[in-house]
Design a protein around this motif. Structure first.
Motif, PDB file in Angstrom:
ATOM      1  N   TYR A 510       0.846  -1.190   0.000  1.00 29.93           N
ATOM      2  CA  TYR A 510       0.000   0.000   0.000  1.00 29.93           C
ATOM      3  C   TYR A 510       0.885   1.245   0.000  1.00 29.93           C
ATOM      4  CZ  TYR A 510      -4.702  -1.833   0.370  1.00 29.93           C
ATOM      5  OH  TYR A 510      -5.910  -2.410   0.083  1.00 29.93           O
ATOM      6  N   ALA A 511       0.594   2.174  -0.904  1.00 33.74           N
ATOM      7  CA  ALA A 511       1.370   3.402  -1.015  1.00 33.74           C
ATOM      8  C   ALA A 511       0.502   4.479  -1.645  1.00 33.74           C
ATOM      9  CB  ALA A 511       2.630   3.173  -1.862  1.00 33.74           C
ATOM     10  N   ASP A 512       0.870   5.746  -1.400  1.00 31.40           N
ATOM     11  CA  ASP A 512       0.163   6.855  -2.036  1.00 31.40           C
ATOM     12  C   ASP A 512       0.890   7.228  -3.319  1.00 31.40           C
ATOM     13  OD1 ASP A 512       2.438   8.118  -1.090  1.00 31.40           O
ATOM     14  OD2 ASP A 512       1.369   9.534   0.205  1.00 31.40           O
ATOM     15  N   ALA A 513       0.459   8.316  -3.975  1.00 26.31           N
ATOM     16  CA  ALA A 513       1.049   8.688  -5.261  1.00 26.31           C
ATOM     17  C   ALA A 513       2.544   8.949  -5.136  1.00 26.31           C
ATOM     18  CB  ALA A 513       0.336   9.912  -5.825  1.00 26.31           C
ATOM     19  N   GLU A 514       2.938   9.667  -4.092  1.00 22.01           N
ATOM     20  CA  GLU A 514       4.357   9.965  -3.905  1.00 22.01           C
ATOM     21  C   GLU A 514       5.154   8.684  -3.735  1.00 22.01           C
ATOM     22  OE1 GLU A 514       7.329  12.555  -0.962  1.00 22.01           O
ATOM     23  OE2 GLU A 514       5.267  12.113  -0.325  1.00 22.01           O
ATOM     24  N   GLY A 515       4.664   7.776  -2.907  1.00 21.68           N
ATOM     25  CA  GLY A 515       5.373   6.529  -2.682  1.00 21.68           C
ATOM     26  C   GLY A 515       5.463   5.681  -3.932  1.00 21.68           C
ATOM     27  N   ARG A 516       4.355   5.560  -4.668  1.00 20.03           N
ATOM     28  CA  ARG A 516       4.348   4.739  -5.876  1.00 20.03           C
ATOM     29  C   ARG A 516       5.314   5.297  -6.925  1.00 20.03           C
ATOM     30  NH1 ARG A 516      -2.062   2.959  -6.616  1.00 20.03           N
ATOM     31  NH2 ARG A 516      -2.681   3.534  -4.516  1.00 20.03           N
ATOM     32  N   MET A 517       5.275   6.601  -7.130  1.00 22.07           N
ATOM     33  CA  MET A 517       6.121   7.204  -8.157  1.00 22.07           C
ATOM     34  C   MET A 517       7.597   7.073  -7.800  1.00 22.07           C
ATOM     35  SD  MET A 517       3.682  10.528  -8.753  1.00 22.07           S
ATOM     36  CE  MET A 517       4.846  11.513  -9.676  1.00 22.07           C
ATOM     37  N   LYS A 518       7.936   7.306  -6.536  1.00 19.46           N
ATOM     38  CA  LYS A 518       9.351   7.238  -6.135  1.00 19.46           C
ATOM     39  C   LYS A 518       9.860   5.800  -6.124  1.00 19.46           C
ATOM     40  CE  LYS A 518       9.672  11.615  -3.643  1.00 19.46           C
ATOM     41  NZ  LYS A 518       9.898  12.297  -2.343  1.00 19.46           N
ATOM     42  N   ILE A 519       9.018   4.859  -5.711  1.00 20.55           N
ATOM     43  CA  ILE A 519       9.420   3.447  -5.748  1.00 20.55           C
ATOM     44  C   ILE A 519       9.618   3.000  -7.195  1.00 20.55           C
ATOM     45  CG2 ILE A 519       8.609   1.084  -5.338  1.00 20.55           C
ATOM     46  CD1 ILE A 519       7.220   2.194  -2.795  1.00 20.55           C
ATOM     47  N   ALA A 520       8.673   3.352  -8.070  1.00 20.49           N
ATOM     48  CA  ALA A 520       8.778   2.962  -9.480  1.00 20.49           C
ATOM     49  C   ALA A 520      10.023   3.559 -10.124  1.00 20.49           C
ATOM     50  CB  ALA A 520       7.529   3.405 -10.233  1.00 20.49           C
ATOM     51  N   ALA A 521      10.293   4.820  -9.826  1.00 19.13           N
ATOM     52  CA  ALA A 521      11.482   5.467 -10.393  1.00 19.13           C
ATOM     53  C   ALA A 521      12.759   4.779  -9.909  1.00 19.13           C
ATOM     54  CB  ALA A 521      11.496   6.952 -10.028  1.00 19.13           C
ATOM     55  N   ALA A 522      12.779   4.382  -8.648  1.00 19.88           N
ATOM     56  CA  ALA A 522      13.950   3.689  -8.104  1.00 19.88           C
ATOM     57  C   ALA A 522      14.117   2.317  -8.753  1.00 19.88           C
ATOM     58  CB  ALA A 522      13.815   3.556  -6.589  1.00 19.88           C
ATOM     59  N   PHE A 523      13.010   1.623  -9.009  1.00 17.45           N
ATOM     60  CA  PHE A 523      13.091   0.343  -9.729  1.00 17.45           C
ATOM     61  C   PHE A 523      13.664   0.554 -11.124  1.00 17.45           C
ATOM     62  CE2 PHE A 523       9.208  -1.794  -7.448  1.00 17.45           C
ATOM     63  CZ  PHE A 523       9.959  -1.895  -6.290  1.00 17.45           C
ATOM     64  N   ASN A 524      13.153   1.553 -11.822  1.00 18.68           N
ATOM     65  CA  ASN A 524      13.591   1.789 -13.202  1.00 18.68           C
ATOM     66  C   ASN A 524      15.083   2.099 -13.249  1.00 18.68           C
ATOM     67  OD1 ASN A 524      12.556   1.852 -15.936  1.00 18.68           O
ATOM     68  ND2 ASN A 524      13.082   4.030 -15.959  1.00 18.68           N
ATOM     69  N   LYS A 525      15.548   2.874 -12.273  1.00 22.01           N
ATOM     70  CA  LYS A 525      16.978   3.196 -12.185  1.00 22.01           C
ATOM     71  C   LYS A 525      17.803   1.931 -11.930  1.00 22.01           C
ATOM     72  CE  LYS A 525      20.113   6.397  -9.734  1.00 22.01           C
ATOM     73  NZ  LYS A 525      21.024   5.468  -9.039  1.00 22.01           N
ATOM     74  N   ARG A 614       9.350   8.720 -17.832  1.00 20.70           N
ATOM     75  CA  ARG A 614       8.345   9.729 -18.195  1.00 20.70           C
ATOM     76  C   ARG A 614       6.942   9.163 -18.028  1.00 20.70           C
ATOM     77  NH1 ARG A 614       6.042   9.927 -22.875  1.00 20.70           N
ATOM     78  NH2 ARG A 614       7.735   8.818 -23.935  1.00 20.70           N
ATOM     79  N   ARG A 615       6.743   7.954 -18.492  1.00 25.95           N
ATOM     80  CA  ARG A 615       5.417   7.346 -18.422  1.00 25.95           C
ATOM     81  C   ARG A 615       4.973   7.104 -16.983  1.00 25.95           C
ATOM     82  NH1 ARG A 615       5.782   2.634 -23.104  1.00 25.95           N
ATOM     83  NH2 ARG A 615       5.847   4.028 -24.925  1.00 25.95           N
ATOM     84  N   LEU A 616       5.870   6.580 -16.171  1.00 25.61           N
ATOM     85  CA  LEU A 616       5.468   6.235 -14.806  1.00 25.61           C
ATOM     86  C   LEU A 616       5.066   7.478 -14.024  1.00 25.61           C
ATOM     87  CD1 LEU A 616       7.656   6.749 -12.206  1.00 25.61           C
ATOM     88  CD2 LEU A 616       9.020   5.180 -13.594  1.00 25.61           C
ATOM     89  N   ASN A 617       5.791   8.565 -14.207  1.00 30.61           N
ATOM     90  CA  ASN A 617       5.446   9.785 -13.474  1.00 30.61           C
ATOM     91  C   ASN A 617       4.112  10.358 -13.932  1.00 30.61           C
ATOM     92  OD1 ASN A 617       7.613  10.485 -11.513  1.00 30.61           O
ATOM     93  ND2 ASN A 617       8.906  10.324 -13.320  1.00 30.61           N
ATOM     94  N   SER A 618       3.901  10.385 -15.237  1.00 31.16           N
ATOM     95  CA  SER A 618       2.660  10.939 -15.762  1.00 31.16           C
ATOM     96  C   SER A 618       1.466  10.073 -15.386  1.00 31.16           C
ATOM     97  CB  SER A 618       2.753  11.068 -17.288  1.00 31.16           C
ATOM     98  OG  SER A 618       1.531  11.509 -17.832  1.00 31.16           O
ATOM     99  N   MET A 619       1.597   8.764 -15.572  1.00 31.18           N
ATOM    100  CA  MET A 619       0.446   7.884 -15.394  1.00 31.18           C
ATOM    101  C   MET A 619       0.103   7.655 -13.928  1.00 31.18           C
ATOM    102  SD  MET A 619      -0.384   3.996 -16.107  1.00 31.18           S
ATOM    103  CE  MET A 619      -0.202   3.930 -14.336  1.00 31.18           C
ATOM    104  N   ILE A 620       1.094   7.354 -13.103  1.00 33.96           N
ATOM    105  CA  ILE A 620       0.806   7.059 -11.702  1.00 33.96           C
ATOM    106  C   ILE A 620       0.231   8.284 -10.998  1.00 33.96           C
ATOM    107  CG2 ILE A 620       1.821   6.443  -9.480  1.00 33.96           C
ATOM    108  CD1 ILE A 620       3.782   4.651 -10.981  1.00 33.96           C
ATOM    109  N   HIS A 621       0.743   9.457 -11.331  1.00 41.23           N
ATOM    110  CA  HIS A 621       0.233  10.685 -10.718  1.00 41.23           C
ATOM    111  C   HIS A 621      -1.265  10.821 -10.980  1.00 41.23           C
ATOM    112  CE1 HIS A 621      -0.514  15.047 -10.275  1.00 41.23           C
ATOM    113  NE2 HIS A 621       0.404  14.952  -9.323  1.00 41.23           N
ATOM    114  N   TRP A 622      -1.671  10.616 -12.241  1.00 41.00           N
ATOM    115  CA  TRP A 622      -3.090  10.682 -12.585  1.00 41.00           C
ATOM    116  C   TRP A 622      -3.867   9.552 -11.937  1.00 41.00           C
ATOM    117  CZ3 TRP A 622      -7.473  12.638 -14.266  1.00 41.00           C
ATOM    118  CH2 TRP A 622      -8.473  11.777 -14.725  1.00 41.00           C
ATOM    119  N   ASP A 623      -3.320   8.342 -11.982  1.00 42.99           N
ATOM    120  CA  ASP A 623      -4.026   7.146 -11.545  1.00 42.99           C
ATOM    121  C   ASP A 623      -4.498   7.275 -10.094  1.00 42.99           C
ATOM    122  OD1 ASP A 623      -4.660   4.262 -12.360  1.00 42.99           O
ATOM    123  OD2 ASP A 623      -3.612   3.966 -10.453  1.00 42.99           O
TER     124      ASP A 623
END
Length: 670
Positions: A510-525, A614-623
């Protein structure tokens, strides 16, 4: 030819050029119940004709009587003959024949949904909930996998209720797959409409994550169930008091409900979960998701009380009917702290609920052969169940509907479930009372990911990354979400120890938008740097902040009169599609029943590229923020806080906020 080569050849073959030999009916597999005979003779001919469309005319003479027999015997045409010989399971992504890495990831997810360790009725292509289907038949499976193996990143596969409509030219920014399930005209959403359309082979019930290829086994609900039990316990506990010694009683050990005893152990309660299907109960015991099984109602109660007195967590499966358990608890005047139900009551007449007074086998026979008589048993059983629950709640038990349409179907059965006002229920939905105000309104929901390498070492790395990201965010998190942050950090730090993985190497958090976006970005890196060896699929349960409009569950804490509208779920899918999702899905009927809910989901592949960032930040923020916005407009205090905070973080976002109205100014006006 190696097993891997044979597997790839079979995928690329699609519909075989020569008829495979008929498959024997495997009695060791948990099969779907026989569906009732609902089609007229002319409609049965149409159902067979519809099924034969997938095959060349030279096969029709052989297949027509075979499909007619399946329809007569099972109430559906599954095309068992075409079930593949290879084992269906999540394999490393590169083992799937593909031209598009995104398509290969979707093949992996479909395979996991149909893994016999994961799926409830794998040979009927049903993942969970009694009727939550990935496909209607094996021809659809074969054709879909072939299309995915052949498609490029400039094509999109369109899926209509399990039927692959075809590959269409698109572009790299478009979703690779667009899925819809059960999207019938609104006036045709009664249960018998589903029975008829499904028997005809023209529509299916995709549940939530079944028909959208995002199910990850019972783990997918363990985290949410743990949070639910923890917060339910907090509602009846003194400040600082834990759940040690609390007694939790519920039912269901199938797909989603199978998470309950495991979550109870994690939360620290003593739990009894009733289950009538021996295969389901023993499957969960073998997987380590429930500690003990017994068929004696007094024995299971006595054992639970013994562990309760020791304040030691322990989970028990009662192999019997939940009504018998509730009634015996009431007869013995046992104090139960927490009570719920997670039978598949969205589907009460076709295997979702097994009534008291009938054995499991008797129920399966009667629902198909004597459906009206079976309904009578269900109605009486629900009345008895509610009577026993009412006796226990009068003694102090906190009971909540676990999003399975229990309250709704009990009310339709004439049970004593309505409040004094005559239009609301005596008991709350768990979303209404717990998950809505405590999680969804703040933007916290069931984010999940799958390591496509199928390597446990990669999952370990993602767990570590996610925990570190959350701990960093928690340092400056506002007090309003401190409890949520700590619960989720505790969860991810302990996830591996709880042995939650069944099927794919997946995790939920369970995570909010900030958590999801930062976790996803860290995975991608980490993927870009080679620290994670292969791409990662992101997704979520549809049971989330924005994904689902469900008046008796996800949006049950919406009080401005809009909870029966479905704009949010539809807008969510549209927005995800053009913001970068790899695939999107829109369904009628997940969790609480056909015609009772519209829900949407997505999947996204992280491959270490800048495009994925780019996609993860745009989409997760909206989602996430799409749902926060809707909840804020309903004047939910927690969502108003979250919406204002979101606008502070993203200046380009302007949310329409409500002006709060003082109810006193309306007194005497109408």
């Amino acid at each position: 030819m190696t097993e891997s080569e044979q597997f790839q050849k079979s995928i690329l073959e699609g519909i075989p050029g020569t008829l495979p030999e008929p498959k024997p009916y495997d009695e060791n597999i948990n099969h779907a119940p026989v569906r009732k005979d609902i089609l007229s003779p002319e409609e049965k001919k149409l159902a067979i004709k519809n099924a034969l469309r997938y095959f060349p005319e030279k096969f029709h003479e052989t297949l027509a009587p075979e499909f007619a027999e399946e329809l007569k015997k099972y109430g559906r045409i599954y095309m068992y003959r075409f079930r593949p010989d290879y084992e269906i399971k999540a394999r490393p992504i590169n083992e799937y024949p593909h031209k598009s890495k995104q398509a290969a990831a979707i093949m992996l997810m479909i395979s996991n949904n149909l893994d016999k360790r994961v799926a409830q009725h794998p040979h009927e292509l049903i993942t969970y909930g009694g009727n939550g289907a990935v496909f209607q038949n094996w021809a659809q499976y074969r054709l879909t996998m072939k299309y995915l193996a052949e498609m490029t990143d400039e094509q999109t596969l369109v899926m209509n209720s399990g039927h692959p409509q075809g590959l269409f030219p698109s572009h790299k920014e478009a979703p690779r797959v667009v899925v819809t399930n059960g999207m019938v005209i609104p006036n045709y959403s009664k249960p018998d409409h589903w029975e008829k359309f499904n028997a005809l082979g023209v529509s299916q019930y995709g549940q939530m994550t079944a028909g959208s290829y995002m199910y990850i086994g019972p783990q997918g609900i363990v985290h949410g169930t743990t949070i639910t039990v923890l917060n339910a316990g907090r509602k009846i506990s003194q400040p600082g008091e834990g759940l040690e010694g609390k007694f939790f009683v519920t039912s269901g050990l199938g797909g989603m409900s199978g998470a309950q005893p495991k979550a109870g152990d994690i939360a620290g309660v003593v739990s009894i979960v009733a289950e009538v299907n021996p295969k389901a109960a023993h499957k969960r015991h073998e997987q380590g998701w429930v500690d003990e099984i017994t068929e004696d109602v007094d024995e299971v109660i006595d054992k639970a009380i013994a562990y309760q007195q020791k304040k030691q967590a322990r989970s028990f499966a009662y192999l019997g009917n939940i009504v018998d358990l509730w009634e015996r608890l009431a007869e013995r005047n046992i104090h139960v702290h927490l009570g719920s139900d997670q039978t598949s009551l969205h589907n009460p007449w076709s295997g979702g609920y097994y009534p008291a007074g009938l054995s499991y086998d008797e129920s399966n026979r009667m629902m198909a052969e004597e459906p009206e008589k079976f309904k009578e048993y269900v109605v009486k059983s629900l009345q008895r169940q509610v009577d026993a629950i009412n006796r226990l709640t009068s003694g102090g038990m906190y009971f909540f509907d676990y999003g399975n349409a229990f309250l709704l179907e009990a009310s339709r059965a004439g049970a004593d479930i309505m409040a004094a006002d005559g239009h609301s229920f005596k008991y709350p939905s768990y979303v209404q009372d717990i998950m809505g105000p405590m999680c969804f309104d703040y933007g916290f929901g069931p984010f999940r990911w799958v390591c496509t390498s199928n390597d446990p070492a990669d999952l370990d790395k993602t767990d570590k990354i996610a925990a570190e990201v959350l701990e960093e965010i928690a340092v400056d998190a506002p007090k309003e979400i401190t409890q949520q942050m700590h619960d989720n950090i505790r969860w991810i730090r302990q996830a591996k120890d709880n042995k939650l993985v069944v099927g794919s190497q997946a995790r939920i958090l369970y995570a909010d938008a900030e958590g999801r976006m930062k976790i996803a970005a860290a995975f991608n890196k980490a993927i870009k740097e080679g620290k994670i060896s292969a791409p990662v699929v992101l997704g979520r349960d549809h049971h989330d902040v924005s994904g689902t409009d469900s008046p008796f569950r996800e949006t049950s804490n919406i009080y401005d009169g809009s909870k029966f509208t479905a704009d949010m779920a539809v807008q969510n899918v549209i927005g995800d599609a053009f913001r970068g999702a790899t695939w999107v899905s829109l369904h009628n009927g997940g969790g609480v029943g056909w015609g009772e809910v519209i829900n949407g989901g997505f999947g996204m592949l992280l491959d270490g590229t800048e495009e994925a960032d780019r996609r993860l930040n745009s989409m997760i923020h909206w989602d996430v923020n799409n749902g926060i916005t809707r909840r804020a407009w309903a004047s939910n205090e927690e969502a108003l806080f979250a919406a204002k905070r979101a606008m502070e973080h993203e200046p380009r976002m302007k949310i329409t906020l409500p002006n709060i109205v003082d109810d006193k100014k309306l007194d005497g006006l109408v």
